[in-house]
Design a protein around this motif. Structure first.
Motif, PDB file in Angstrom:
ATOM      1  N   THR A  47      52.405  28.936  31.707  1.00  0.00           N
ATOM      2  CA  THR A  47      52.010  30.193  32.336  1.00  0.00           C
ATOM      3  C   THR A  47      52.859  30.475  33.570  1.00  0.00           C
ATOM      4  O   THR A  47      53.299  31.618  33.792  1.00  0.00           O
ATOM      5  N   LEU A  48      53.103  29.447  34.368  1.00  0.00           N
ATOM      6  CA  LEU A  48      53.921  29.640  35.562  1.00  0.00           C
ATOM      7  C   LEU A  48      55.361  29.995  35.196  1.00  0.00           C
ATOM      8  O   LEU A  48      55.994  30.831  35.861  1.00  0.00           O
ATOM      9  N   ALA A  98      55.961  30.150  45.951  1.00  0.00           N
ATOM     10  CA  ALA A  98      55.837  28.711  46.224  1.00  0.00           C
ATOM     11  C   ALA A  98      56.928  27.922  45.523  1.00  0.00           C
ATOM     12  O   ALA A  98      57.311  26.836  45.980  1.00  0.00           O
ATOM     13  N   VAL A  99      57.432  28.467  44.409  1.00  0.00           N
ATOM     14  CA  VAL A  99      58.486  27.774  43.672  1.00  0.00           C
ATOM     15  C   VAL A  99      59.862  28.172  44.192  1.00  0.00           C
ATOM     16  O   VAL A  99      60.696  27.312  44.531  1.00  0.00           O
ATOM     17  N   ILE A 100      60.106  29.485  44.276  1.00  0.00           N
ATOM     18  CA  ILE A 100      61.464  29.929  44.621  1.00  0.00           C
ATOM     19  C   ILE A 100      61.706  29.961  46.118  1.00  0.00           C
ATOM     20  O   ILE A 100      62.853  29.918  46.567  1.00  0.00           O
ATOM     21  N   GLY A 101      60.631  30.056  46.954  1.00  0.00           N
ATOM     22  CA  GLY A 101      60.813  30.113  48.396  1.00  0.00           C
ATOM     23  C   GLY A 101      60.614  28.773  49.080  1.00  0.00           C
ATOM     24  O   GLY A 101      61.402  28.374  49.949  1.00  0.00           O
ATOM     25  N   ASP A 102      59.547  28.054  48.671  1.00  0.00           N
ATOM     26  CA  ASP A 102      59.234  26.784  49.311  1.00  0.00           C
ATOM     27  C   ASP A 102      59.925  25.610  48.639  1.00  0.00           C
ATOM     28  O   ASP A 102      59.895  24.487  49.164  1.00  0.00           O
ATOM     29  N   GLY A 103      60.443  25.836  47.409  1.00  0.00           N
ATOM     30  CA  GLY A 103      61.141  24.765  46.718  1.00  0.00           C
ATOM     31  C   GLY A 103      60.231  23.724  46.073  1.00  0.00           C
ATOM     32  O   GLY A 103      60.685  22.624  45.745  1.00  0.00           O
ATOM     33  N   ARG A 104      58.984  24.069  45.881  1.00  0.00           N
ATOM     34  CA  ARG A 104      58.052  23.126  45.253  1.00  0.00           C
ATOM     35  C   ARG A 104      58.314  23.088  43.739  1.00  0.00           C
ATOM     36  O   ARG A 104      58.826  24.026  43.143  1.00  0.00           O
ATOM     37  N   SER A 105      57.899  22.013  43.114  1.00  0.00           N
ATOM     38  CA  SER A 105      58.143  21.845  41.672  1.00  0.00           C
ATOM     39  C   SER A 105      57.159  22.678  40.850  1.00  0.00           C
ATOM     40  O   SER A 105      56.064  23.042  41.323  1.00  0.00           O
ATOM     41  N   ILE A 106      57.572  22.933  39.620  1.00  0.00           N
ATOM     42  CA  ILE A 106      56.710  23.686  38.701  1.00  0.00           C
ATOM     43  C   ILE A 106      55.403  22.951  38.458  1.00  0.00           C
ATOM     44  O   ILE A 106      54.318  23.550  38.477  1.00  0.00           O
ATOM     45  N   THR A 107      55.479  21.653  38.250  1.00  0.00           N
ATOM     46  CA  THR A 107      54.283  20.863  37.958  1.00  0.00           C
ATOM     47  C   THR A 107      53.323  20.895  39.127  1.00  0.00           C
ATOM     48  O   THR A 107      52.095  21.043  38.957  1.00  0.00           O
ATOM     49  N   GLU A 108      53.820  20.775  40.342  1.00  0.00           N
ATOM     50  CA  GLU A 108      52.965  20.748  41.539  1.00  0.00           C
ATOM     51  C   GLU A 108      52.275  22.081  41.760  1.00  0.00           C
ATOM     52  O   GLU A 108      51.062  22.143  42.023  1.00  0.00           O
ATOM     53  N   VAL A 109      53.027  23.178  41.652  1.00  0.00           N
ATOM     54  CA  VAL A 109      52.428  24.497  41.874  1.00  0.00           C
ATOM     55  C   VAL A 109      51.412  24.835  40.778  1.00  0.00           C
ATOM     56  O   VAL A 109      50.341  25.375  41.058  1.00  0.00           O
ATOM     57  N   ALA A 110      51.735  24.522  39.530  1.00  0.00           N
ATOM     58  CA  ALA A 110      50.790  24.803  38.445  1.00  0.00           C
ATOM     59  C   ALA A 110      49.495  24.044  38.630  1.00  0.00           C
ATOM     60  O   ALA A 110      48.401  24.572  38.387  1.00  0.00           O
ATOM     61  N   ALA A 111      49.563  22.788  39.080  1.00  0.00           N
ATOM     62  CA  ALA A 111      48.348  22.005  39.289  1.00  0.00           C
ATOM     63  C   ALA A 111      47.522  22.561  40.440  1.00  0.00           C
ATOM     64  O   ALA A 111      46.283  22.624  40.371  1.00  0.00           O
ATOM     65  N   SER A 112      48.190  23.033  41.509  1.00  0.00           N
ATOM     66  CA  SER A 112      47.451  23.562  42.664  1.00  0.00           C
ATOM     67  C   SER A 112      46.803  24.913  42.355  1.00  0.00           C
ATOM     68  O   SER A 112      45.751  25.244  42.913  1.00  0.00           O
ATOM     69  N   TRP A 113      47.380  25.662  41.447  1.00  0.00           N
ATOM     70  CA  TRP A 113      46.817  26.959  41.076  1.00  0.00           C
ATOM     71  C   TRP A 113      45.888  26.876  39.869  1.00  0.00           C
ATOM     72  O   TRP A 113      45.255  27.865  39.520  1.00  0.00           O
ATOM     73  N   GLY A 114      45.822  25.731  39.244  1.00  0.00           N
ATOM     74  CA  GLY A 114      44.917  25.569  38.099  1.00  0.00           C
ATOM     75  C   GLY A 114      45.383  26.290  36.850  1.00  0.00           C
ATOM     76  O   GLY A 114      44.556  26.795  36.081  1.00  0.00           O
TER      77      GLY A 114
END
Length: 392
Positions: free
Chosen positions: A37-38, A16-32
């Protein structure tokens, strides 16, 4: 539908970070999960791919307190040579050999080798304190132990005794049988060697006391202690823990010498036990004494010849019980030895001209003997005139 593994789930977060280009903060929040850790997952992916995203052991890569391999081998070899030694004894022995190691380190080494049972470990309560007398020669604990085998199939017993303060063995007298004569021989030998303690503690065996006989009697063991001014203490019925130190001594004696051993004769058994007692008193460290030897804490009593039973058993000696008013009556004489002595046994030496009143080893009084005999029709002490028959 196949359930994703932990590594695959983390891989989806990394994609989600390296392929979709989403931010670290956004992905960490969506994964809880936290951002840290991310970041860790991303770092692992870069170093090892999908396999690096699996769970890892929490064991540290290195431990500065890990026991050295040569030292651990020395610990295990010493334990195998002496199966009865615990961590405290092993630490002491290793220290004498030039090794420096903690008790907890030795325990963990034994635990890793499977030589101790972790479930059997009991932690001592903080308020627990070992009961013992404050100085040597205050109290001796004495008992009789059996199970000493001879090659002819018979067994012998041993009169044992230790000093309560120092754990010093004062008696290990081998006896053909548990008889009063043999027990008294062992007691007299201990008194002659080390002097008289203030008190002796035993169980209620018939060789030690006759207080529970019907009627109560004074056995020879009691008489020896009384005539030497030693107080005899008895345990409560069915209370072996009261003499716990001598019972623990028996366990050590069996483990280190007599278990499975057969002796040619009583003399051979006595010689072997005497040699072991010398080692126990002077060379063997005692865990209850902070690894000191019993001899380091023991001081014998001042030289004084003990009084044996035969010393006051002649025809010139008589025994009396002090009356409630402190008076002893002997040879038609009433002599006061003190009201505080009421109820005690008093030995009286009846001489041709004098009477000597002894309690223990203390001479209370010496008075001139009245050889005139009884006087009839005399007013008795504390009473009225003796009444005669009516009309006289």
């Amino acid at each position: 539908m196949r359930e994703l593994s932990v590594a695959e789930q983390r891989y989806k977060a990394v994609l989600a970070v390296i392929g979709d280009g989403r931010s670290i903060t956004e992905v960490a929040a969506s994964w809880g999960i936290s951002r840290q850790t991310l970041h860790t997952w991303l770092s692992r992916w870069e170093q090892g791919g999908l396999e690096a995203l699996g769970d890892r052991s929490h064991r540290p890569v290195r431990c500065p307190h890990q026991m050295d391999g040569d030292l651990e081998v020395a610990v295990l070899e010493m334990r195998r040579s002496h199966p009865g030694w615990g961590p405290t004894r092993l630490v002491h022995a290793l220290g004498r050999g030039g090794f420096t190691v903690s008790r907890s380190g030795v325990y963990r080494a034994l635990l890793r080798a499977g030589l101790v049972d972790p479930g059997a470990r009991r932690r001592r309560a903080e308020h627990w304190r070992r009961w013992e007398r404050g100085r040597a020669m205050e109290l001796w604990q004495m008992d009789v132990v059996g199970g000493i085998g001879l090659v002819d199939g018979t067994s012998v017993k041993v009169l044992t005794g230790i000093d309560d303060h120092s754990r010093f063995c004062i008696s290990a007298h081998v006896m053909p049988a548990e008889r009063t004569r043999f027990v008294c021989e062992g007691l007299n030998a201990a008194l002659e060697t080390y002097g008289c303690p203030e008190q002796v503690l035993t169980d209620n065996g018939k060789v030690f006391t006759g207080r529970f006989n019907h009627p109560p009697v004074e056995v020879a063991f009691d008489a020896i202690l009384r005539r030497n001014g030693v107080e005899h203490l008895l345990t409560a019925p069915r209370s072996p823990t009261t003499t716990g130190k001598i019972e623990r001594f028996h366990r050590t004696l069996r483990a280190e010498l007599t278990t499975g051993a057969l002796f040619d004769s009583v003399a051979a058994a006595q010689a072997a036990i005497d040699a072991w007692v010398a080692h126990y008193n002077h060379d063997r460290p005692h865990q209850s004494l902070a690894m000191a030897t019993p001899a380091a804490r023991f001081t014998p009593a001042p030289d004084r010849a003990p009084v044996t039973v035969a010393d006051r058993s002649g025809p010139d000696w008589v025994a009396r019980k002090v009356a409630t008013n402190g008076v002893v009556c002997v040879s038609w004489q009433q002599v006061s030895v003190g009201i505080h002595r009421a109820g005690e046994r008093c030995d009286v030496l009846v001489g041709p001209d004098t009477l000597q009143f002894w309690i223990g080893n203390q001479l209370l009084r010496t008075v001139r003997r009245d050889s005139t005999g009884p006087v009839r029709n005399k007013r008795p002490l504390g009473g009225s005139l003796t009444k005669t028959r009516a009309g006289h």
